[in-house]
Design a protein around this motif. Structure first.
Motif: not given
Length: 316
Positions: A224-236
């Motif tokens: 999500a950090h590397r591709h903010p244009d692809r991933f709107a959010a991350a669940l960890s």
């Protein structure tokens, strides 16, 4: 060593109390000695030289795992908080076995919990298509998708994720989403420790959330950090943000402050080795990060019960 978590001393031994009267026919026995505590009594009956309880993180690195014996009945009672749950085994004379007095099993483990399982795990009439792909599996809802989900370590989620998504979508708790269950394979440790090529190759479509557990939680936030244009959010869930163990520890945390992605963090109250790294990442995320604790350890049984709440937090 860089892929092994640092050795963090256990902050306190598990709370052990005298075993209440039991009939010795079922295990574990749950009672409520106080509003904010539950007593969990594990039992085993038979001849043995030593019996131990291996409940995820509860008895980890602790002599309190050794059960007491009265005749042929072995017992041990622990205090936990309401909502605690765990997969566990018993170690009888050095051999790990499921609890023969407990009918509840999951993937070869016995299950103990002081709250009902997540209602989102109840199977119903399937409302999806599940397709096999080279990268793993793809879930397609029967309704038109309005976004997507990438689940890392997808081989562990083929049974549970379709049920959870069917229920969440059916209840309107999240929009209809396509999901890719991306398998990690034998190179899991290399792929999920901030590997740029792995992150670059991940699928996405529309508003995409990426989710993972342990190393997968680290990889989800990295992607999500590397591709903010692809991933709107991350669940960890229980992310390994200590990585790497050695020079430059917590590397991702040091990189993330300049452009923090939206992240929802979940960690277990018994995951003492993760608390410091997770809190430092949460601070680096600032307003883009949220955190929720669950009562348990580094345990897939906990993650399957907590996943729906994490998805609701990000899609809601």
């Amino acid at each position: 060593m860089r892929d092994l978590p640092p050795q963090v001393p256990r902050p306190a031994p598990p709370q052990v109390v005298p075993t209440p009267p039991v009939d010795g026919t079922t295990s574990p026995v749950i009672s409520a000695p106080a509003p904010d505590r539950r007593a969990v009594t594990f039992l085993w009956r038979g001849r043995a030289g030593e019996v131990r309880v291996r409940a995820n993180k509860l008895t980890h690195q602790s002599d309190a795992a050794l059960m007491e014996r009265d005749g042929d009945l072995w017992h041990r009672t622990y205090l936990v908080r309401p909502g605690w749950r765990s997969s566990y085994l018993l170690t009888v004379d050095g051999q790990d076995v499921p609890d023969p007095l407990n009918p509840r099993r999951w993937r070869g483990f016995s299950i103990a919990e002081t709250a009902p399982p997540s209602p989102w795990l109840t199977p119903g009439e399937p409302r999806h298509r599940l397709s096999r792909l080279p990268l793993g599996w793809r879930y397609d809802p029967v309704r038109p998708a309005e976004g997507s989900l990438v689940m890392l370590d997808g081989e562990h989620w083929v049974d549970d994720l379709p049920v959870i998504l069917d229920n969440l979508i059916g209840a309107g708790a999240i929009p209809p989403v396509t999901a890719w269950l991306v398998e990690s394979g034998p190179d899991r440790a290399a792929r999920l420790t901030c590997d740029a090529a792995f992150a670059d190759a991940l699928p996405y479509e529309g508003r995409t959330v990426i989710a993972g557990q342990s190393f997968g939680g680290l990889a989800a936030v990295h992607a999500a950090h590397r591709h903010p244009d692809r991933f709107a959010a991350a669940l960890s869930q229980s992310g390994s943000f200590w990585w790497p163990n050695g020079p430059e520890p917590e590397r991702l945390t040091g990189q993330i402050a300049a452009r923090p992605p939206r992240v929802h963090l979940q960690t277990g109250t018994l995951e003492w080795a993760l608390h410091g790294p997770t809190e430092r990442l949460r601070q680096a995320l600032g307003d883009a990060g949220t955190h929720a604790a669950f009562e348990g350890g580094h345990d897939r049984y906990c993650w399957r019960n907590e996943l729906a709440d994490g998805l609701i937090a990000l899609y809601g």
